[in-house]
Motif scaffolding. Structure first.
Motif, PDB file in Angstrom:
ATOM      1  N   VAL A   1       0.839  -1.202   0.000  1.00  0.00           N
ATOM      2  CA  VAL A   1       0.000   0.000   0.000  1.00  0.00           C
ATOM      3  C   VAL A   1       0.870   1.247   0.000  1.00  0.00           C
ATOM      4  O   VAL A   1       1.857   1.333   0.734  1.00  0.00           O
ATOM      5  N   LEU A   2       0.495   2.205  -0.836  1.00  0.00           N
ATOM      6  CA  LEU A   2       1.143   3.511  -0.866  1.00  0.00           C
ATOM      7  C   LEU A   2       0.092   4.592  -0.618  1.00  0.00           C
ATOM      8  O   LEU A   2      -0.929   4.633  -1.300  1.00  0.00           O
ATOM      9  N   VAL A   3       0.357   5.450   0.367  1.00  0.00           N
ATOM     10  CA  VAL A   3      -0.458   6.642   0.562  1.00  0.00           C
ATOM     11  C   VAL A   3       0.247   7.775  -0.168  1.00  0.00           C
ATOM     12  O   VAL A   3       1.354   8.172   0.193  1.00  0.00           O
ATOM     13  N   ASP A   4      -0.390   8.290  -1.210  1.00  0.00           N
ATOM     14  CA  ASP A   4       0.241   9.280  -2.074  1.00  0.00           C
ATOM     15  C   ASP A   4       0.314  10.649  -1.387  1.00  0.00           C
ATOM     16  O   ASP A   4      -0.231  10.866  -0.312  1.00  0.00           O
ATOM     17  N   ASP A   5       0.980  11.584  -2.063  1.00  0.00           N
ATOM     18  CA  ASP A   5       1.204  12.912  -1.485  1.00  0.00           C
ATOM     19  C   ASP A   5      -0.094  13.651  -1.179  1.00  0.00           C
ATOM     20  O   ASP A   5      -0.137  14.482  -0.266  1.00  0.00           O
ATOM     21  N   ASP A   6      -1.155  13.363  -1.929  1.00  0.00           N
ATOM     22  CA  ASP A   6      -2.435  14.032  -1.705  1.00  0.00           C
ATOM     23  C   ASP A   6      -3.328  13.285  -0.715  1.00  0.00           C
ATOM     24  O   ASP A   6      -4.488  13.648  -0.517  1.00  0.00           O
ATOM     25  N   GLY A   7      -2.789  12.213  -0.099  1.00  0.00           N
ATOM     26  CA  GLY A   7      -3.546  11.442   0.876  1.00  0.00           C
ATOM     27  C   GLY A   7      -4.327  10.284   0.298  1.00  0.00           C
ATOM     28  O   GLY A   7      -4.901   9.485   1.046  1.00  0.00           O
ATOM     29  N   THR A   8      -4.363  10.163  -1.033  1.00  0.00           N
ATOM     30  CA  THR A   8      -5.052   9.048  -1.671  1.00  0.00           C
ATOM     31  C   THR A   8      -4.201   7.789  -1.554  1.00  0.00           C
ATOM     32  O   THR A   8      -2.991   7.826  -1.770  1.00  0.00           O
ATOM     33  N   ALA A   9      -4.831   6.677  -1.202  1.00  0.00           N
ATOM     34  CA  ALA A   9      -4.108   5.423  -0.995  1.00  0.00           C
ATOM     35  C   ALA A   9      -4.446   4.412  -2.089  1.00  0.00           C
ATOM     36  O   ALA A   9      -5.585   4.355  -2.584  1.00  0.00           O
ATOM     37  N   TYR A  10      -3.437   3.608  -2.442  1.00  0.00           N
ATOM     38  CA  TYR A  10      -3.586   2.568  -3.456  1.00  0.00           C
ATOM     39  C   TYR A  10      -2.979   1.270  -2.935  1.00  0.00           C
ATOM     40  O   TYR A  10      -1.985   1.293  -2.206  1.00  0.00           O
ATOM     41  N   ILE A  11      -3.569   0.152  -3.340  1.00  0.00           N
ATOM     42  CA  ILE A  11      -3.065  -1.158  -2.971  1.00  0.00           C
ATOM     43  C   ILE A  11      -2.709  -1.933  -4.231  1.00  0.00           C
ATOM     44  O   ILE A  11      -3.478  -1.957  -5.201  1.00  0.00           O
ATOM     45  N   PHE A  12      -1.516  -2.544  -4.246  1.00  0.00           N
ATOM     46  CA  PHE A  12      -1.035  -3.396  -5.326  1.00  0.00           C
ATOM     47  C   PHE A  12      -0.804  -4.796  -4.757  1.00  0.00           C
ATOM     48  O   PHE A  12      -0.379  -4.931  -3.604  1.00  0.00           O
ATOM     49  N   TRP A  13      -1.031  -5.823  -5.573  1.00  0.00           N
ATOM     50  CA  TRP A  13      -0.853  -7.202  -5.096  1.00  0.00           C
ATOM     51  C   TRP A  13      -0.886  -8.147  -6.289  1.00  0.00           C
ATOM     52  O   TRP A  13      -1.026  -7.726  -7.438  1.00  0.00           O
ATOM     53  N   GLY A  14      -0.762  -9.464  -6.014  1.00  0.00           N
ATOM     54  CA  GLY A  14      -0.963 -10.446  -7.073  1.00  0.00           C
ATOM     55  C   GLY A  14       0.017 -11.589  -7.070  1.00  0.00           C
ATOM     56  O   GLY A  14       1.073 -11.549  -6.424  1.00  0.00           O
TER      57      GLY A  14
END
Length: 215
Positions: free
Chosen positions: A65-78
């Motif tokens: 998980v990365l919380v971006d500079d604007d506070g939006t978070a994304y999850i990568f997996w697989g």
């Protein structure tokens, strides 16, 4: 594990009791050392949610998980296919559709970090696994494949990357089976220094037996 707004969020791959396939859950705590509780009571991601009717029972592995500079978070997996999705502001729900990311030789073990406006997606490459990486100016791609970051780790079929900065320096975490009685299922956490080139690409990590000394 991700720290955000005073809480620690721990994203883990688990076995779905209903289907037998993998799922991703999330627990939350006020401290990184313990007191984690199930944040949802249900899985965050299940096999049925994946695009294209995925049939690989190990598809939901190794969340990052990365919380971006604007506070939006994304999850990568697989596993064998990389996926990503936007997280809701509460970090325990998805917001939007799950998308597939096409990466050369992707096996598993995705890790995401950001530096100087570049997103870096590192992952287990091939089998036995090396670590390769791709770069993008956008979290949504396109991702530019940049080649091998770390060679095959000793006495272990897999290799899971993680990149962290500490006191102005960058470090590369991975694992191997090099300790006595080690193997692919008895792994050791390793850490070595990571260096960037002038064009923001990453230099190949030189694996050492000694590791590093923090000062």
């Amino acid at each position: 594990m991700t720290h955000h707004a005073g809480k620690f969020y721990w994203y883990v791959a688990v076995k779905d009791a209903a289907t037998g396939g993998t799922a991703i859950g999330v627990a939350v705590s006020a401290q990184p050392t313990g007191g984690f509780i199930d944040a949802r009571g249900t899985a965050l991601i299940t096999m049925e949610m994946l695009p294209g009717g995925a049939t690989n029972e190990k598809a939901n592995l190794d969340p990052s998980v990365l919380v971006d500079d604007d506070g939006t978070a994304y999850i990568f997996w697989g596993n064998q296919q990389c996926y990503y999705a936007k997280l809701a502001p509460d970090l325990v729900n998805l917001e939007g559709d799950i998308q597939a990311v096409d990466l050369p030789g992707f096996e598993e073990g995705s890790h995401l970090h950001k530096r100087n406006g570049w997103y870096y997606l590192s992952y287990g490459f091939g089998m036995p696994e090396k670590v390769a990486y791709a770069m993008s100016r956008s979290i949504h791609g396109p991702w530019i494949f940049k080649g091998i970051l770390n060679e095959i780790a000793g006495n272990c079929q897999t290799n899971r990357p993680c990149v962290l900065d500490f006191k102005g320096k960058s470090y590369f975490f991975y694992h191997n089976g090099a300790l006595p009685d080690g193997d692919s299922y008895h792994r050791s956490v390793c850490i070595d220094k990571l260096y960037y080139n002038d064009d923001d690409t990453m230099q190949r990590v030189i694996m050492t037996s000694e590791g590093i000394l923090f000062s």
